[in-house]
Design a protein around this motif. Structure first.
Motif, PDB file in Angstrom:
ATOM      1  N   UNK A 106       0.833  -1.205   0.000  1.00  0.00           N
ATOM      2  CA  UNK A 106       0.000   0.000   0.000  1.00  0.00           C
ATOM      3  C   UNK A 106       0.868   1.256   0.000  1.00  0.00           C
ATOM      4  N   UNK A 107       1.898   1.270   0.868  1.00  0.00           N
ATOM      5  CA  UNK A 107       2.741   2.461   0.987  1.00  0.00           C
ATOM      6  C   UNK A 107       3.506   2.721  -0.309  1.00  0.00           C
ATOM      7  N   UNK A 108       4.076   1.668  -0.900  1.00  0.00           N
ATOM      8  CA  UNK A 108       4.841   1.858  -2.134  1.00  0.00           C
ATOM      9  C   UNK A 108       3.929   2.214  -3.305  1.00  0.00           C
ATOM     10  N   UNK A 109       2.706   1.671  -3.318  1.00  0.00           N
ATOM     11  CA  UNK A 109       1.777   2.030  -4.387  1.00  0.00           C
ATOM     12  C   UNK A 109       1.366   3.500  -4.308  1.00  0.00           C
ATOM     13  N   UNK A 110       1.410   4.092  -3.108  1.00  0.00           N
ATOM     14  CA  UNK A 110       1.120   5.519  -2.961  1.00  0.00           C
ATOM     15  C   UNK A 110       2.377   6.375  -3.066  1.00  0.00           C
ATOM     16  N   UNK A 121       5.981  16.788 -12.300  1.00  0.00           N
ATOM     17  CA  UNK A 121       4.690  17.433 -12.526  1.00  0.00           C
ATOM     18  C   UNK A 121       4.824  18.665 -13.424  1.00  0.00           C
ATOM     19  N   UNK A 122       5.891  19.416 -13.260  1.00  0.00           N
ATOM     20  CA  UNK A 122       6.034  20.652 -14.025  1.00  0.00           C
ATOM     21  C   UNK A 122       6.662  20.445 -15.398  1.00  0.00           C
ATOM     22  N   UNK A 123       7.267  19.288 -15.642  1.00  0.00           N
ATOM     23  CA  UNK A 123       7.977  19.071 -16.905  1.00  0.00           C
ATOM     24  C   UNK A 123       7.197  18.240 -17.912  1.00  0.00           C
ATOM     25  N   UNK A 124       6.303  17.376 -17.447  1.00  0.00           N
ATOM     26  CA  UNK A 124       5.559  16.494 -18.344  1.00  0.00           C
ATOM     27  C   UNK A 124       4.144  16.999 -18.561  1.00  0.00           C
ATOM     28  N   UNK A 125       3.622  16.726 -19.747  1.00  0.00           N
ATOM     29  CA  UNK A 125       2.232  17.065 -20.033  1.00  0.00           C
ATOM     30  C   UNK A 125       1.295  16.034 -19.405  1.00  0.00           C
ATOM     31  N   UNK A 126       0.022  16.417 -19.295  1.00  0.00           N
ATOM     32  CA  UNK A 126      -0.937  15.564 -18.588  1.00  0.00           C
ATOM     33  C   UNK A 126      -1.151  14.242 -19.296  1.00  0.00           C
ATOM     34  N   UNK A 127      -1.163  14.225 -20.637  1.00  0.00           N
ATOM     35  CA  UNK A 127      -1.412  12.978 -21.347  1.00  0.00           C
ATOM     36  C   UNK A 127      -0.242  12.011 -21.243  1.00  0.00           C
ATOM     37  N   UNK A 128       0.925  12.516 -20.929  1.00  0.00           N
ATOM     38  CA  UNK A 128       2.057  11.650 -20.663  1.00  0.00           C
ATOM     39  C   UNK A 128       2.176  11.279 -19.187  1.00  0.00           C
ATOM     40  N   UNK A 129       1.715  12.158 -18.332  1.00  0.00           N
ATOM     41  CA  UNK A 129       1.865  11.939 -16.902  1.00  0.00           C
ATOM     42  C   UNK A 129       0.930  10.857 -16.379  1.00  0.00           C
ATOM     43  N   UNK A 130      -0.269  10.760 -16.924  1.00  0.00           N
ATOM     44  CA  UNK A 130      -1.254   9.802 -16.418  1.00  0.00           C
ATOM     45  C   UNK A 130      -0.787   8.358 -16.577  1.00  0.00           C
ATOM     46  N   UNK A 131      -0.339   7.904 -17.781  1.00  0.00           N
ATOM     47  CA  UNK A 131       0.151   6.518 -17.853  1.00  0.00           C
ATOM     48  C   UNK A 131       1.387   6.266 -17.005  1.00  0.00           C
ATOM     49  N   UNK A 133       1.921   7.629 -14.094  1.00  0.00           N
ATOM     50  CA  UNK A 133       1.419   7.454 -12.731  1.00  0.00           C
ATOM     51  C   UNK A 133       0.879   6.043 -12.522  1.00  0.00           C
ATOM     52  N   UNK A 134       0.125   5.539 -13.502  1.00  0.00           N
ATOM     53  CA  UNK A 134      -0.374   4.168 -13.399  1.00  0.00           C
ATOM     54  C   UNK A 134       0.784   3.162 -13.356  1.00  0.00           C
ATOM     55  N   UNK A 135       1.796   3.390 -14.184  1.00  0.00           N
ATOM     56  CA  UNK A 135       2.953   2.489 -14.197  1.00  0.00           C
ATOM     57  C   UNK A 135       3.706   2.533 -12.865  1.00  0.00           C
ATOM     58  N   UNK A 136       3.856   3.734 -12.295  1.00  0.00           N
ATOM     59  CA  UNK A 136       4.541   3.856 -11.008  1.00  0.00           C
ATOM     60  C   UNK A 136       3.747   3.177  -9.895  1.00  0.00           C
ATOM     61  N   UNK A 137       2.419   3.295  -9.931  1.00  0.00           N
ATOM     62  CA  UNK A 137       1.580   2.632  -8.926  1.00  0.00           C
ATOM     63  C   UNK A 137       1.709   1.122  -9.030  1.00  0.00           C
TER      64      UNK A 137
END
Length: 308
Positions: A106-110, A121-131, A133-137
């Motif tokens: 749970x902790x690592x997934x968050x 957050x400031x360097x990537x666009x939203x359409x690139x950031x969402x996948x 985030x899923x991959x990191x989770x």
């Protein structure tokens, strides 16, 4: 933006608690240091970290993870039983190992997507950031399972490599007049410096026999804790030897020889698979070398034809 701040704050608190639990001195050690006037360190434990008697108390961070991942209903409890067997085979015998494992997921997934948000957050666009985030989770959720499987494979490899030599030592002990329990105790003592995993498992078998378990049941518990097929076949062999009254030393000697033959066969099988596995890296290296060698010539030819 508020959600991002909360995620970063939560991940920072989790990291601080983890580092504090790892590097902080325990209260007992601090009291011992004060009693010794800081001149002498506490006496180190003579047992290895894999020993059964060397189980330390879990840290505050481990207890926090255990409270987060504590199983609830009956289905989760049954799944936790299977998970506990897997953790025991990986060497984690503490009572709260299941809770720590689930809580770390749970902790690592968050924590993984929080760190990604804080850094990119400031360097990537939203359409690139969402996948991402899923991959990191997913990576944070799978990482504890990967670590447990890796440690389980390592421990099983240690048991498989040390078991033939341990059986040879048991043969010598049995022929010298020792019983099975005394032979196992001797193996645990002699293998402590070279193979602490096998030594700890043999030590636990001797402790169970002293506590009143039969030798067969204690060895069956060894097979369940290790998950090694050779140990299961050893238990079946000793059961048949005890039932029919044959020589234990001869049975152990034959089993040790058969284990060495199987180990040699596995090594030959891996050696036979090596050329097939080397085909793809060889082709890639060959293509890269050809590109590096031929690219300057191609550029020169193109320049000559352009001049004409």
């Amino acid at each position: 933006m508020n959600l991002l701040i909360l995620l970063v704050f939560g991940s920072t608190v989790a990291l601080v608690l983890g580092v504090a639990s790892l590097v902080g001195q325990r209260p007992a050690k601090r009291r011992l240091a004060r009693l010794a006037d800081g001149s002498v360190a506490p006496v180190p434990h003579t047992l290895s970290e894999d020993s059964v008697l060397a189980q330390s108390r879990p840290s505050r961070f481990a207890r926090l993870l255990g409270s987060l991942g504590r199983p609830g209903n009956e289905k989760e409890t049954q799944a936790a039983g299977r998970l506990r067997q897997r953790l025991i085979q990986a060497g984690y015998r503490n009572e709260g190992a299941v809770g720590v494992f689930l809580g770390s997921r749970i902790v690592l997934a968050l924590l993984a997507p929080s760190l990604l948000l804080a850094t990119a957050f400031a360097t990537l666009e939203s359409w690139r950031l969402v996948p991402l985030l899923f991959a990191a989770t997913g990576l944070g959720y799978v990482l504890p399972s990967w670590w447990v499987d890796r440690r389980k494979s390592w421990r099983q490899g240690q048991v498989e490599r040390g078991l033939p030599d341990a059986l040879d030592l048991m043969v010598v002990c049995v022929e010298a007049g020792f019983g099975v329990n005394a032979s196992l105790q001797r193996v645990a003592k002699e293998f402590a410096p070279t193979n602490p995993v096998l030594s700890a498992e043999m030590e636990l078998v001797t402790l169970e026999i002293r506590a009143g378990k039969s030798t067969v049941d204690a060895l069956r518990g060894l097979a369940e804790r290790t998950g090694v097929s050779e140990v299961s076949s050893l238990v079946a062999l000793l059961v048949q030897t005890n039932r029919f009254g044959t020589s234990v030393a001869d049975a152990l000697r034959v089993h040790a020889d058969s284990m060495r033959v199987r180990r040699m066969q596995k090594a030959e099988e891996k050696a036979g698979q090596a050329p097939l596995k080397m085909i793809f890296p060889t082709v890639v290296i060959f293509l890269a070398t050809m590109i590096v060698l031929l690219t300057p010539a191609v550029i020169q030819f193109n320049g000559m034809f352009e001049k004409k």
